[in-house]
Design an enzyme around this catalytic site. Structure first.
Site, short mmCIF file in Angstrom:
data_model
loop_
_atom_site.label_atom_id
_atom_site.label_comp_id
_atom_site.label_asym_id
_atom_site.label_seq_id
_atom_site.Cartn_x
_atom_site.Cartn_y
_atom_site.Cartn_z
N ASP A 286 0.86 -1.18 0.00
CA ASP A 286 0.00 0.00 0.00
C ASP A 286 0.90 1.24 0.00
O ASP A 286 2.09 1.15 0.33
CB ASP A 286 -0.89 -0.04 1.24
CG ASP A 286 -1.73 1.21 1.40
OD1 ASP A 286 -2.40 1.60 0.43
OD2 ASP A 286 -1.70 1.80 2.49
N ASP B 293 -0.21 5.23 0.73
CA ASP B 293 -0.48 6.24 1.77
C ASP B 293 -0.64 5.58 3.13
O ASP B 293 -1.48 4.70 3.32
CB ASP B 293 -1.74 7.02 1.41
CG ASP B 293 -1.58 7.82 0.14
OD1 ASP B 293 -1.07 8.94 0.22
OD2 ASP B 293 -1.95 7.30 -0.93
#
Length: 259
Positions: free
Chosen positions: A32, A34
């Site tokens: 991932d 952010d």
């Protein structure tokens, strides 16, 4: 696709961070962005990949023979802007845009209709501090600067989602709500990549920080991989935990150096 109830049923308290000494050349990395690789900013457009992160990802790609992919809620256009020409595989828009390490880009959905999109834009414009994030297939409303408006955002988007019936869903993220099509999630994206070269036959490792990553944790657990939640200790399908972005980067560098 796993239902939210299935995910909740698998939730546990993630254990201490896994030792980087477990790192194996045959891992496949799913990351991932952010809150995992980069700290979350007040406005999504303020995020950019610093030199040290780019070097870390380039090293991961080299050591693991290209078996690295970004798994993000951001659009592919946004990921390209953040990481420039890094040439890394990606599942963007929560799995609705797929870009393999080599091969054509696949789009799996249709966009939010113009009528509903315009109504969301009018609502955001009438509430200073809210941020509307347009993506190819979804729309996110961020309320990080106006947390007191969280209920108002959900109350406004709820009827719009109901108008679109079963074609779209609302998804809660960190200080934001997103209206997006059904049919894909981060878990399905990881499963798709695991059927492709150079990921096929490897052990999947997924790092994420948000409720939107839970489908990915479940998928990786089902495949005998490592699921790692970044941030506060919460009920999660992930089996491991790292404290924050800084600790995540240290752990990734250690995993690379020990292979």
């Amino acid at each position: 696709m796993k239902s939210s109830s299935t995910i909740a049923g698998q939730a546990t308290s993630a254990r201490r961070p896994p030792s980087p000494h477990l790192a194996d050349h045959h891992w496949a990395w799913f990351l991932d962005v952010d809150g995992t690789l980069l700290d979350i900013e007040e406005h999504p457009d303020l995020v950019s990949a610093d030199r040290r992160l780019r070097e870390l990802l380039e090293r991961l790609l080299d050591v693991y023979d290209g078996a690295v992919a970004l798994i993000s809620g951001r659009s592919l256009e946004q990921l390209n802007a953040i990481f420039d020409s890094l040439g890394i595989a990606a599942a963007a828009s929560h799995g609705l845009e797929l870009r393999p390490a080599s091969g054509p880009i696949t789009n799996l959905a249709r966009a939010v209709p113009t009528l509903q999109s315009n109504r969301i834009a009018e609502f955001v414009a009438s509430h200073p501090g809210l941020v509307m994030e347009r993506k190819p297939f979804s729309i996110g409303v961020h309320y990080r600067a106006r947390p007191e408006l969280a209920r108002d955002v959900r109350d406004h988007l709820g009827p719009i989602q109901a108008e679109l019936k079963d074609d779209f869903k609302l998804q809660q993220g960190k200080m934001m709500v997103e209206l997006l099509p059904l049919g894909a999630d981060k878990g399905s994206a990881i499963r798709t990549f695991m059927g492709m070269s150079p990921f096929h036959g490897r052990r999947p490792v997924f790092l994420g920080d948000d409720v939107t990553d839970e489908h990915g944790f479940v998928a990786v657990n089902d495949m005998g991989g490592l699921s790692i939640r970044i941030g506060d200790s919460v009920e999660t399908a992930a089996t491991w935990r790292l404290a924050n972005v800084a600790e995540t980067r240290v752990w990734l560098r250690s995993a690379i150096s020990l292979v």
